[in-house]
Design a protein around this motif. Structure first.
Motif, mmCIF file in Angstrom:
data_model
loop_
_atom_site.group_PDB
_atom_site.id
_atom_site.type_symbol
_atom_site.label_atom_id
_atom_site.label_comp_id
_atom_site.label_asym_id
_atom_site.label_seq_id
_atom_site.Cartn_x
_atom_site.Cartn_y
_atom_site.Cartn_z
ATOM 1 N N ALA A 128 -8.482 -15.354 8.584
ATOM 2 C CA ALA A 128 -7.932 -16.660 8.947
ATOM 3 C C ALA A 128 -6.896 -16.553 10.070
ATOM 4 N N SER A 146 -6.199 -11.280 9.088
ATOM 5 C CA SER A 146 -5.763 -12.644 9.351
ATOM 6 C C SER A 146 -4.556 -12.616 10.290
ATOM 7 N N LYS A 170 -7.421 4.858 7.755
ATOM 8 C CA LYS A 170 -7.256 5.180 6.337
ATOM 9 C C LYS A 170 -7.684 6.608 6.086
ATOM 10 N N LYS A 178 -10.924 3.024 -2.571
ATOM 11 C CA LYS A 178 -11.377 1.648 -2.368
ATOM 12 C C LYS A 178 -12.833 1.482 -2.827
HETATM 13 C C1 LIG Z 1 -7.359 -6.924 7.418
HETATM 14 C C2 LIG Z 1 -7.949 -6.873 6.040
HETATM 15 C C3 LIG Z 1 -9.442 -7.065 6.122
HETATM 16 C C4 LIG Z 1 -7.533 -5.489 5.506
HETATM 17 O O1 LIG Z 1 -8.249 -5.106 4.414
HETATM 18 P P1 LIG Z 1 -8.177 -3.606 3.842
HETATM 19 O O2 LIG Z 1 -9.019 -2.696 4.640
HETATM 20 O O3 LIG Z 1 -8.466 -3.766 2.405
HETATM 21 O O4 LIG Z 1 -6.701 -3.129 4.125
HETATM 22 P P2 LIG Z 1 -5.480 -3.007 3.095
HETATM 23 O O5 LIG Z 1 -5.318 -4.249 2.308
HETATM 24 O O6 LIG Z 1 -5.657 -1.714 2.363
HETATM 25 O O7 LIG Z 1 -4.237 -2.892 4.083
HETATM 26 C C5 LIG Z 1 -4.033 -1.783 4.948
HETATM 27 C C6 LIG Z 1 -2.731 -1.991 5.708
HETATM 28 O O8 LIG Z 1 -2.866 -3.086 6.629
HETATM 29 C C7 LIG Z 1 -1.878 -4.077 6.359
HETATM 30 N N1 LIG Z 1 -2.518 -5.384 6.563
HETATM 31 C C8 LIG Z 1 -3.582 -5.872 5.890
HETATM 32 N N2 LIG Z 1 -3.893 -7.087 6.385
HETATM 33 C C9 LIG Z 1 -3.019 -7.351 7.370
HETATM 34 C C10 LIG Z 1 -2.848 -8.454 8.242
HETATM 35 N N3 LIG Z 1 -3.666 -9.508 8.202
HETATM 36 N N4 LIG Z 1 -1.871 -8.388 9.174
HETATM 37 C C11 LIG Z 1 -1.042 -7.317 9.222
HETATM 38 N N5 LIG Z 1 -1.154 -6.227 8.421
HETATM 39 C C12 LIG Z 1 -2.130 -6.270 7.501
HETATM 40 C C13 LIG Z 1 -1.479 -3.841 4.906
HETATM 41 O O9 LIG Z 1 -0.204 -4.334 4.654
HETATM 42 C C14 LIG Z 1 -1.562 -2.349 4.827
HETATM 43 O O10 LIG Z 1 -0.422 -1.802 5.458
HETATM 44 P P3 LIG Z 1 0.232 -0.421 4.903
HETATM 45 O O11 LIG Z 1 -0.833 0.627 5.023
HETATM 46 O O12 LIG Z 1 1.388 -0.225 5.830
HETATM 47 O O13 LIG Z 1 0.600 -0.717 3.490
HETATM 48 C C15 LIG Z 1 -7.390 -7.979 5.117
HETATM 49 O O14 LIG Z 1 -6.042 -7.743 4.776
HETATM 50 C C16 LIG Z 1 -7.462 -9.380 5.765
HETATM 51 O O15 LIG Z 1 -6.597 -9.809 6.505
HETATM 52 N N6 LIG Z 1 -8.561 -10.095 5.461
HETATM 53 C C17 LIG Z 1 -8.773 -11.463 5.883
HETATM 54 C C18 LIG Z 1 -8.799 -12.347 4.669
HETATM 55 C C19 LIG Z 1 -8.677 -13.817 5.015
HETATM 56 O O16 LIG Z 1 -8.438 -14.243 6.109
HETATM 57 N N7 LIG Z 1 -8.891 -14.621 4.003
HETATM 58 C C20 LIG Z 1 -8.833 -16.024 4.146
HETATM 59 C C21 LIG Z 1 -9.277 -16.655 2.861
HETATM 60 S S1 LIG Z 1 -9.034 -18.394 2.925
#
Ligand SMILES: CC(C)(COP(=O)(O)OP(=O)(O)OC[C@H]1O[C@@H](n2cnc3c(N)ncnc32)[C@H](O)[C@@H]1OP(=O)(O)O)[C@@H](O)C(=O)NCCC(=O)NCCS
Length: 255
Positions: A128, A146, A170, A178
């Protein structure tokens, strides 16, 4: 045409746990309406009916809050969740099974004619509010976090977050953890090549979501004084899944 419609609806069930039935998806998902109108607009655009194409596209924007330029090329099973505020530019190219959430921009950074918007390969997910700006490629299966602002190519399978977008690296152990969190309890992991195993995995995921919902409902019934949920469900036995885990499918190599 009906085949495409069916797979559009299926793609919603695969990617939105809130979707309940086909009628609801047909009538209440603006992302679907935007995609169908875009198909009509794009067909007009490539036949040089450009003004009419822009008109259909503008009607889609008015109806859904999603602006897709009729020149944009979109693949199959494209899923737009929520959708409001999405902008997709004229020279954007979107592969199959791509997911966008609300507020995403696939935009340009120059006023030059020619390719100026990004290409998203198959399976890309853009979170998003993210902005993906410029004529570069986001590789297959990549994820954009996002609210990220991405102005450079993202390799296949990578995750980019933040402003400016940076790739999250990672460790192998983190990736393994994961994967295990997905379906490991049943011996099925996210990256299994077997389509039957993947389908079972999807079903298990769905079952898990239904379980959660039932649990909430039982809690509510209990608060109302009902003992309807007091009876135990038959338990799943670990050993029934042990064989599946230990023995690879005998026909796996032939596919
Ligand atoms: C980016 C994304 C895909 C990451 O997923 P992931 O691979 O599972 O990554 P993790 O959750 O393990 O996070 C890894 C690191 O990135 C950071 N991170 C995750 N999403 C982030 C974001 N959007 N912006 C900044 N940092 C982010 C986490 O804090 C973590 O940091 P750390 O290693 O310092 O603790 C997910 O967080 C995301 O943003 N998905 C989009 C979901 C969305 O928009 N949903 C809307 C529904 S209405």
């Amino acid at each position: 045409m009906f085949e495409r419609l069916r797979e559009d609806i299926q793609s919603v069930f695969h990617r939105d746990p809130a979707a309940r039935n086909a009628f609801e998806v047909l009538t209440c998902y603006p992302g679907m309406h935007a995609i169908w109108l875009h198909r009509a607009a794009h067909a007009l655009w490539v036949r040089e009916w450009k003004w009419l194409a822009r008109l259909v596209s503008n009607f889609g924007r008015w109806l859904t809050g999603i602006e897709i330029h009729p020149g944009a090329k979109v693949g199959r099973r494209f899923f737009i969740d929520h959708g409001m505020g999405i902008v997709i530019g004229e020279t954007a190219e979107i592969g199959n099974d791509v997911t966008l959430y609300q507020g995403v921009t696939l935009g340009g950074t120059s006023w030059n004619k020619g390719k100026r918007h990004p290409t998203l390969e198959d399976g890309v997910v853009v979170g998003a509010g993210a902005k993906v700006l410029g004529p570069f490629t986001v590789g297959a299966g990549a994820k954009i976090g996002s609210n990220a602002v991405v102005t450079k190519a993202v390799p296949a399978g990578a995750t980019a977050v933040g402003i400016p977008g940076r790739i999250i690296v990672k460790t192998d152990a983190e990736q393994e953890a994961k994967r295990k969190a997905m379906f490991d309890a049943y011996g099925v992991s996210e990256d299994m090549p077997d389509p039957v195993a993947r389908a079972i995995g999807q079903l298990l995921d769905h079952l898990h979501a239904v379980d959660g919902r039932l649990e909430d409902m039982c809690g509510a019934l209990k608060n109302l004084g009902s003992d309807y949920c007091a009876k135990e469900l038959p338990a799943l036995r670990d050993e029934d899944f042990a064989e599946v885990k230990a023995e690879p499918r005998s026909d796996a190599a032939t596919h």
